[in-house]
Design a protein around this motif. Sequence first.
Motif, PDB file in Angstrom:
ATOM      1  N   ARG A 147      -0.006 -15.926  12.597  1.00 55.49           N
ATOM      2  CA  ARG A 147       1.102 -16.762  12.142  1.00 55.49           C
ATOM      3  C   ARG A 147       2.154 -16.968  13.221  1.00 55.49           C
ATOM      4  NH1 ARG A 147       3.426 -14.248   7.224  1.00 55.49           N
ATOM      5  NH2 ARG A 147       4.402 -16.290   6.955  1.00 55.49           N
ATOM      6  N   SER A 148       1.738 -16.891  14.489  1.00 57.49           N
ATOM      7  CA  SER A 148       2.648 -17.121  15.600  1.00 57.49           C
ATOM      8  C   SER A 148       3.072 -18.584  15.653  1.00 57.49           C
ATOM      9  CB  SER A 148       1.960 -16.720  16.912  1.00 57.49           C
ATOM     10  OG  SER A 148       2.706 -17.156  18.020  1.00 57.49           O
ATOM     11  N   GLY A 149       4.364 -18.801  15.810  1.00 58.74           N
ATOM     12  CA  GLY A 149       4.863 -20.168  15.885  1.00 58.74           C
ATOM     13  C   GLY A 149       4.414 -20.893  17.135  1.00 58.74           C
ATOM     14  N   HIS A 173      -3.754 -10.830   8.691  1.00 55.55           N
ATOM     15  CA  HIS A 173      -2.329 -10.786   9.000  1.00 55.55           C
ATOM     16  C   HIS A 173      -1.492 -11.078   7.760  1.00 55.55           C
ATOM     17  CE1 HIS A 173      -3.936 -11.294  13.146  1.00 55.55           C
ATOM     18  NE2 HIS A 173      -2.907 -10.539  13.459  1.00 55.55           N
ATOM     19  N   LEU A 174      -1.969 -11.950   6.884  1.00 53.08           N
ATOM     20  CA  LEU A 174      -1.242 -12.207   5.640  1.00 53.08           C
ATOM     21  C   LEU A 174      -1.119 -10.935   4.811  1.00 53.08           C
ATOM     22  CD1 LEU A 174      -2.791 -15.634   4.558  1.00 53.08           C
ATOM     23  CD2 LEU A 174      -0.497 -15.242   5.460  1.00 53.08           C
ATOM     24  N   LEU A 202       2.247  -8.792   3.924  1.00 52.05           N
ATOM     25  CA  LEU A 202       2.584  -8.460   2.545  1.00 52.05           C
ATOM     26  C   LEU A 202       2.790  -6.956   2.401  1.00 52.05           C
ATOM     27  CD1 LEU A 202       2.919  -9.190  -0.445  1.00 52.05           C
ATOM     28  CD2 LEU A 202       0.429  -9.021  -0.683  1.00 52.05           C
ATOM     29  N   GLY A 203       1.946  -6.159   3.050  1.00 53.19           N
ATOM     30  CA  GLY A 203       2.101  -4.711   2.993  1.00 53.19           C
ATOM     31  C   GLY A 203       3.437  -4.251   3.558  1.00 53.19           C
ATOM     32  N   GLU A 233     -10.420 -10.337  15.929  1.00 47.83           N
ATOM     33  CA  GLU A 233      -9.910  -8.968  15.957  1.00 47.83           C
ATOM     34  C   GLU A 233     -10.928  -8.023  16.578  1.00 47.83           C
ATOM     35  OE1 GLU A 233      -6.861  -8.257  15.271  1.00 47.83           O
ATOM     36  OE2 GLU A 233      -6.447 -10.306  14.629  1.00 47.83           O
ATOM     37  N   GLY A 234     -12.226  -8.254  16.311  1.00 53.21           N
ATOM     38  CA  GLY A 234     -13.249  -7.423  16.937  1.00 53.21           C
ATOM     39  C   GLY A 234     -13.250  -7.569  18.445  1.00 53.21           C
ATOM     40  N   ASN A 235     -13.101  -8.798  18.938  1.00 59.81           N
ATOM     41  CA  ASN A 235     -13.043  -9.014  20.380  1.00 59.81           C
ATOM     42  C   ASN A 235     -11.775  -8.436  20.994  1.00 59.81           C
ATOM     43  OD1 ASN A 235     -15.255 -10.876  21.748  1.00 59.81           O
ATOM     44  ND2 ASN A 235     -15.046 -11.565  19.637  1.00 59.81           N
TER      45      ASN A 235
END
Length: 496
Positions: free
Chosen positions: A178-180, A201-202, A206-207, A466-468
Amino acid sequence: MRATAGACRCGQRSARVHGRYVRRLRDVAVGGLGVVIELCVRRFRCENPDCTAVTFAEQIAGLTTPHSRYSPLLRGVLTRVGLALAGRAGVRLAAAAGITVGKDTLLRLVRALPDPEIGEVEVLGVDDFAFRKGRHYGTVLIDMATHRPLHLYDGREGEDLTAWLRGHPEVKVICRDRSGGYAEGARVGAPQAEQVADRYHLWANLGQAVEKSVNAHRSRLSEPVPATDGNSDALEAEPEEVQPSTELKIVTRLREQHAAAHELWEKGMSKAAIGRKLGLHQATVRKLVNARSADEVVAKSLQRAHIVDPYVGHLHRRWNEGVRNAAQLYREIQQLGYPGGELAVQRHLRRYRTGRGHAPVPGPKPPSVREVTSWIMTHPEHLRDEDADKLHRLRKRDPELDRLTLHVRKFAAMMTGRHGDRLEDWITNAEQDTLTPLAGFARNLRRDFDAVRNGLSLPHSSGAVEGNINRLKMLKRQMFGRASLDLLRKRVLLAR
């Protein structure tokens, strides 16, 4: 015997032998021993008058290349070792196989490799990584169809992403966080592509909002301790009136001073005169006069945290176990991080010895903020029965935490069921609630509404990205301080 013709770099073949020399090539080890191949190589004279080369050496296909001291087989082996393990670790592995090589040679072989062909990319993944966390970042681009890294560059500005996307108009979907900066770069560089916010990331954002909300209610997390006196019939009867304990001297003094100050104030004396009359500082008189009741003064005076307060639970437990030695208790809490001296512990225990109070039996330890956050963020079917029961009791005691749990579970159902059409209603309900951190999270979703809705509706995910990133971190740390951008880029793009 007539010499076989050789070919110059200009393409002209020549049969005119200029001379001969012995060339030594290193090859892969055999039985743990290094192998050196000696060749008698002929040098030919180029008969093309327009060629800048006067002489040239013959090459044996599959065995020699110009200016190389390694056979193609050994060069390929060392290149793969350098890609997999980089410098120092690669040297150690090569030595175990009987090949002597330097770390700089391995890195030079890796840097000499050409970049892989990119081809057409329809679904692109974008994310950043840290060279130095909090200071220096880079960006990696991933082909989501093959999970293969495509490009790696310094920085995480949207302009660099825009430049790359303009060279790849075939991109249809862009998975990002969610980077601008990435959002703007994707919008300008690939207006035809759909942007998809990553669900990982959402959920993580939220967490964070849930944890802040729970932290604001941490004083309500402990369960009330039921009053018991050992008689089951007494539980159903009215509790006996608790007799007040002996009042502390400071409380008595504050009450007397409050009554005297108000009496003189009602007679029309100034605060300065009251201070001289009672022997009190003017600030103390002002505090007494402004307080509507003596209890207000007492509460403010006693609410100051004492240095022993964080360790009272341990002192209570040990006191009830029969440990009365202040020096021993001081040593125990000192090992727990107590920064004060033994005198403060003695003063705290003095009230127990003099009968002005006794250490109460500690109740059950309240759950931590992170534990409660974990209970709320976990699927109800995956919770342990004990944790589910604790969460149920907590929701019954606190209506706000009950609403927070309902919001989280609705978002989870929306995310796992791909119901992006419910996002607008969820954001509206969260914004209207009194849970400030959750409302802030909802307002932030509205700023990137289209990408978030696509993330909750489309099957695309940034899991491969994310794995990479994890693999990239491993490669970066493996190279210690040698992880410059060009070398890291080669290993990320080519080491598979």
